[in-house]
Design a protein around this motif. Structure first.
Motif, short mmCIF file in Angstrom:
data_model
loop_
_atom_site.label_atom_id
_atom_site.label_comp_id
_atom_site.label_asym_id
_atom_site.label_seq_id
_atom_site.Cartn_x
_atom_site.Cartn_y
_atom_site.Cartn_z
N PHE A 21 78.45 -61.09 3.77
CA PHE A 21 79.71 -62.12 3.29
C PHE A 21 79.84 -62.44 2.42
O PHE A 21 78.35 -63.18 2.19
CB PHE A 21 79.68 -63.07 4.68
N GLU A 22 80.31 -62.40 1.29
CA GLU A 22 80.26 -61.64 -0.11
C GLU A 22 81.21 -63.21 -0.80
O GLU A 22 82.43 -62.75 -0.29
CB GLU A 22 79.99 -60.74 -0.71
N ARG A 23 80.46 -63.95 -1.43
CA ARG A 23 81.88 -64.55 -1.82
C ARG A 23 82.69 -63.60 -2.73
O ARG A 23 84.37 -64.03 -2.83
CB ARG A 23 80.88 -65.16 -3.34
N GLY A 61 65.23 -62.27 -1.12
CA GLY A 61 65.53 -62.03 -2.59
C GLY A 61 65.50 -63.53 -3.27
O GLY A 61 64.46 -64.12 -3.31
N ASP A 62 66.11 -63.59 -4.49
CA ASP A 62 66.00 -64.59 -5.84
C ASP A 62 65.88 -66.28 -5.19
O ASP A 62 65.36 -67.27 -5.65
CB ASP A 62 66.85 -64.28 -6.64
N ALA A 63 66.40 -66.76 -4.31
CA ALA A 63 66.64 -67.10 -3.38
C ALA A 63 65.13 -68.00 -2.57
O ALA A 63 64.85 -69.18 -2.39
CB ALA A 63 67.57 -67.49 -1.79
N LEU A 65 71.59 -57.20 -5.09
CA LEU A 65 70.70 -56.56 -4.45
C LEU A 65 70.53 -56.85 -3.50
O LEU A 65 69.69 -55.53 -2.44
CB LEU A 65 69.82 -56.54 -5.97
N SER A 66 69.99 -57.95 -2.59
CA SER A 66 69.23 -57.61 -1.04
C SER A 66 70.18 -57.09 0.10
O SER A 66 70.07 -57.03 1.09
CB SER A 66 69.36 -59.50 -0.72
N LEU A 67 71.03 -56.73 -0.37
CA LEU A 67 72.16 -55.70 0.52
C LEU A 67 71.22 -54.90 0.92
O LEU A 67 71.52 -53.95 1.76
CB LEU A 67 73.48 -54.92 -0.18
C1 LIG Z 1 71.03 -60.02 -16.69
C2 LIG Z 1 69.28 -59.71 -15.64
C3 LIG Z 1 69.02 -58.70 -15.67
C4 LIG Z 1 68.02 -58.62 -14.71
N1 LIG Z 1 67.35 -57.37 -15.30
C5 LIG Z 1 65.30 -56.54 -14.47
C6 LIG Z 1 65.04 -55.90 -13.67
O1 LIG Z 1 65.42 -54.53 -15.35
N2 LIG Z 1 64.14 -55.24 -13.30
C7 LIG Z 1 64.01 -56.38 -12.19
O2 LIG Z 1 62.92 -56.14 -11.24
N3 LIG Z 1 64.74 -57.20 -12.26
C8 LIG Z 1 65.82 -57.88 -13.16
N4 LIG Z 1 66.31 -58.30 -13.31
C9 LIG Z 1 66.69 -59.89 -11.46
C10 LIG Z 1 67.69 -58.92 -10.19
O3 LIG Z 1 68.36 -58.71 -10.75
C11 LIG Z 1 67.49 -60.08 -9.21
O4 LIG Z 1 66.27 -60.80 -8.73
C12 LIG Z 1 68.19 -59.63 -7.97
O5 LIG Z 1 69.10 -59.47 -8.01
C13 LIG Z 1 68.30 -60.92 -6.67
O6 LIG Z 1 68.68 -60.29 -5.83
P1 LIG Z 1 69.51 -60.89 -5.01
O7 LIG Z 1 70.22 -60.33 -3.95
O8 LIG Z 1 68.30 -61.80 -4.29
O9 LIG Z 1 70.68 -61.78 -5.50
P2 LIG Z 1 72.13 -61.85 -6.35
O10 LIG Z 1 71.59 -60.22 -6.72
O11 LIG Z 1 72.18 -62.82 -7.49
O12 LIG Z 1 73.36 -61.68 -5.23
C14 LIG Z 1 73.41 -62.67 -5.54
C15 LIG Z 1 74.81 -62.56 -4.41
O13 LIG Z 1 75.32 -63.41 -3.64
C16 LIG Z 1 76.55 -64.30 -3.50
N5 LIG Z 1 76.68 -65.33 -3.15
C17 LIG Z 1 76.87 -66.88 -4.08
N6 LIG Z 1 76.96 -67.36 -3.52
C18 LIG Z 1 77.63 -67.62 -2.31
C19 LIG Z 1 78.13 -68.00 -0.88
N7 LIG Z 1 78.23 -69.27 -1.17
N8 LIG Z 1 78.14 -66.60 0.11
C20 LIG Z 1 78.22 -65.84 -0.08
N9 LIG Z 1 77.98 -64.90 -1.12
C21 LIG Z 1 77.66 -65.88 -2.46
C22 LIG Z 1 76.73 -63.56 -5.39
O14 LIG Z 1 78.36 -63.14 -5.78
C23 LIG Z 1 75.98 -62.27 -5.40
O15 LIG Z 1 76.38 -60.80 -5.55
C24 LIG Z 1 67.29 -59.22 -13.70
C25 LIG Z 1 68.63 -60.11 -13.66
C26 LIG Z 1 69.39 -60.74 -14.08
C27 LIG Z 1 70.10 -61.62 -14.31
#
Ligand SMILES: Cc1cc2nc3c(=O)[nH]c(=O)nc-3n(C[C@H](O)[C@H](O)[C@H](O)COP(=O)(O)OP(=O)(O)OC[C@H]3O[C@@H](n4cnc5c(N)ncnc54)[C@H](O)[C@@H]3O)c2cc1C
Length: 485
Positions: A78-80, A334-336, A60-62
């Motif tokens: 860069f994505e895993r 994001g989640d991190a 999502l952080s894209l």
């Molecule tokens: C089942 C589910 C339902 C959800 N529903 C909702 C909702 O309805 N409403 C809401 O507000 N939020 C919801 N969320 C929360 C929301 O999806 C997350 O907060 C959001 O996706 C976080 O975005 P992010 O970019 O931090 O992480 P992510 O979207 O998890 O992306 C992390 C990315 O990093 C990549 N990665 C990991 N390690 C490495 C590495 N070492 N090197 C390179 N790439 C790597 C992964 O492959 C992944 O693509 C939900 C979450 C889940 C799990």
């Protein structure tokens, strides 16, 4: 308790071998003890970096990528695995999507086309308690895959370079740049340098040290019986938080269900837990076993799983130190960073509030030859208080006689919210509760359940430091919220 072999066979039968494989991978990854990222040789002073910004993780952080590129920065993703691929569906309220247009990434019509369902209201319902409807919160279902595919397309059009099958395994920070070390899916290695790294690896980041975790499983289903009874699907109503039993096996399981495309419903089952308690057990596999076993208690019909959605969502209680970046040139997003609400875990909503101001702050700093110098993601003082409630939900009483207590507490809290009125109720869910309403909310909960503060202060078992943090957070939140309202 059902054995792991039996669980695997149930999940394989209901969700297919691919689902089982991905779950096992995610669970195994969590079971591994946390290891410090190996340190990589730092770039020498004066190094001309390959990128202004590297986004490590393309979930999502894209959203940051096309905005940063639009602000004149050279960006690499860069994505895993594969970028812009999600195993989740998102719901949100319409005004919260405004940054998609304010950023210039989408037109209002394009945003409309990403909304697959909208419903009249949502409900929170606690087992043995009441049902509390709310309007204007989490009432739009968004096509998650479609959104990210479009964000990726726009990023590409602005010159963002994508490197898939690249796992970040180490980094080293020098005075003007960071060197990143990637393990490639083809077995090779790649080194790149960047002026700034956005750690967008979600819960997999070694710096994602938030103390709570929400294992979530479920998916997009068809075949659920439509109707207006609580155990039927009403396409005009979303279930925001629903419990169908008390605490079992030390966990309060919660359902969420919201309408999607015609005939489809997204259903999740989740629980909150201290992150340390989830390490070392196949939590998602177990939860999916329960999902298939108990779904009939939640909704009637003959469900068919169209698309599984699952994952771990981190939450930070604010009672322990925050997730911190390992250096000045690394920024958690994001989640991190886990600055979203520890009560709702709405990381999508939090991302909507963060990516535009965050990207602007980063671009302004880099254009001036600086680094942002701290977190760029949205946070609110209210979380310092609701984090304690999240801790209560994560560690509910295990004694059989008390298995209904958490439901009773939540019933008092949501009854109070409902009594306050729709505006404050929906505002709390959207992280926008005003100060005076928050104070009234506390007062109303205490009137409904006088022992609530004793229950929260039982947090003392987290230690005096956590309690002090909570009391400090409470007074800060009340003061700041009062000042802002
Ligand atoms: C089942 C589910 C339902 C959800 N529903 C909702 C909702 O309805 N409403 C809401 O507000 N939020 C919801 N969320 C929360 C929301 O999806 C997350 O907060 C959001 O996706 C976080 O975005 P992010 O970019 O931090 O992480 P992510 O979207 O998890 O992306 C992390 C990315 O990093 C990549 N990665 C990991 N390690 C490495 C590495 N070492 N090197 C390179 N790439 C790597 C992964 O492959 C992944 O693509 C939900 C979450 C889940 C799990």
């Amino acid at each position: 308790m059902v054995g792991v072999a039996e669980l695997k066979s149930r999940v394989r039968e209901a969700g297919g071998p691919e689902l089982l494989e991905r779950l096992e991978w995610l669970d195994a990854e969590r079971a591994r003890p946390p290891v410090a990222e190996p340190s990589v040789r730092a770039p020498e002073p004066g190094t001309r970096a390959d990128f202004d910004v590297v986004l490590a993780g393309g979930g999502l952080s894209l959203l940051y990528a096309p905005v940063l590129a639009g602000l004149g920065l050279k960006v690499g993703v860069f994505e895993r695995g594969r970028a812009a691929v999600v195993h989740r569906e998102w719901n949100i309220s319409r005004p919260e999507l405004r940054p998609l247009t304010e950023s210039g990434l989408f037109t209002p019509e394009e945003v409309e086309s990403l909304i697959v369902a909208r419903y009249e209201h949502g409900v929170c319902r606690w087992h043995g308690g009441g049902e509390y409807p709310v309007r204007g919160a989490l009432d739009h279902a968004v096509d998650a895959g479609g959104l990210l595919a479009e964000v990726r397309r726009r990023a590409g059009a602005r010159g963002v370079r994508f490197h898939e099958g690249h796992t970040l395994v180490g980094l080293g920070e020098g005075p003007g740049a960071v060197r990143l070390h990637f393990a490639r899916a083809d077995g090779g290695r790649t080194d790149v340098t960047a002026r700034l790294v956005l750690d967008a690896r979600g819960v997999s980041s070694p710096h994602a040290t938030a103390d709570l975790l929400c294992p979530t499983v479920g998916g997009v289903l068809t075949g659920l019986r439509e109707g207006s009874a609580p155990d039927e699907v009403n396409p005009r109503v979303g279930d925001i938080l629903v419990t169908t039993e008390g605490v079992e096996e030390g966990r309060q399981h919660i359902w969420e269900g919201f309408p999607g495309r015609p005939g489809e419903t997204t259903v999740y089952l989740f629980y909150y837990a201290p992150a340390r308690d989830v390490r070392g057990e196949p939590a998602l596999l177990r939860l999916y076993g329960r999902f298939f076993e108990r779904l009939g208690r939640y909704k009637q019909g003959e469900p068919r799983l169209l698309r599984p959605t699952f994952g771990y969502i981190p939450g930070w209680s604010r009672l322990v130190p925050p997730p911190r970046a390992p250096g000045h040139r690394v920024v958690l997003v994001g989640d991190a960073a886990a600055r979203h609400s520890p009560l709702t875990y709405c990381g999508f909503g939090a991302m909507m509030r963060s990516f535009l101001p965050g990207a602007r702050a980063i671009a302004a700093a880099l254009h001036e030859g600086r680094v942002p110098g701290g977190p760029v993601v949205h946070d609110t003082p209210l979380h310092a208080v609701t984090g304690a409630l999240a801790c209560l939900m994560a560690s509910p009483p295990r004694e059989p006689a008390l298995r209904g207590e958490l439901n009773a507490l939540l019933d008092a809290a949501f009854g109070a919210l409902h009594e306050l009125g729709n505006a404050p109720y929906s505002a709390l869910i959207k992280d926008q509760l005003a100060g005076t309403d928050f104070v009234r909310f506390l007062y109303l909960v205490a009137r409904r359940r006088p022992r609530v503060y004793r229950e929260v202060l039982a947090l003392v078992r987290f230690g005096p430091l956590a309690t002090a943090r909570w009391l400090e957070g409470l007074s800060r939140a009340v003061l700041q919220l009062r000042a802002s309202s």
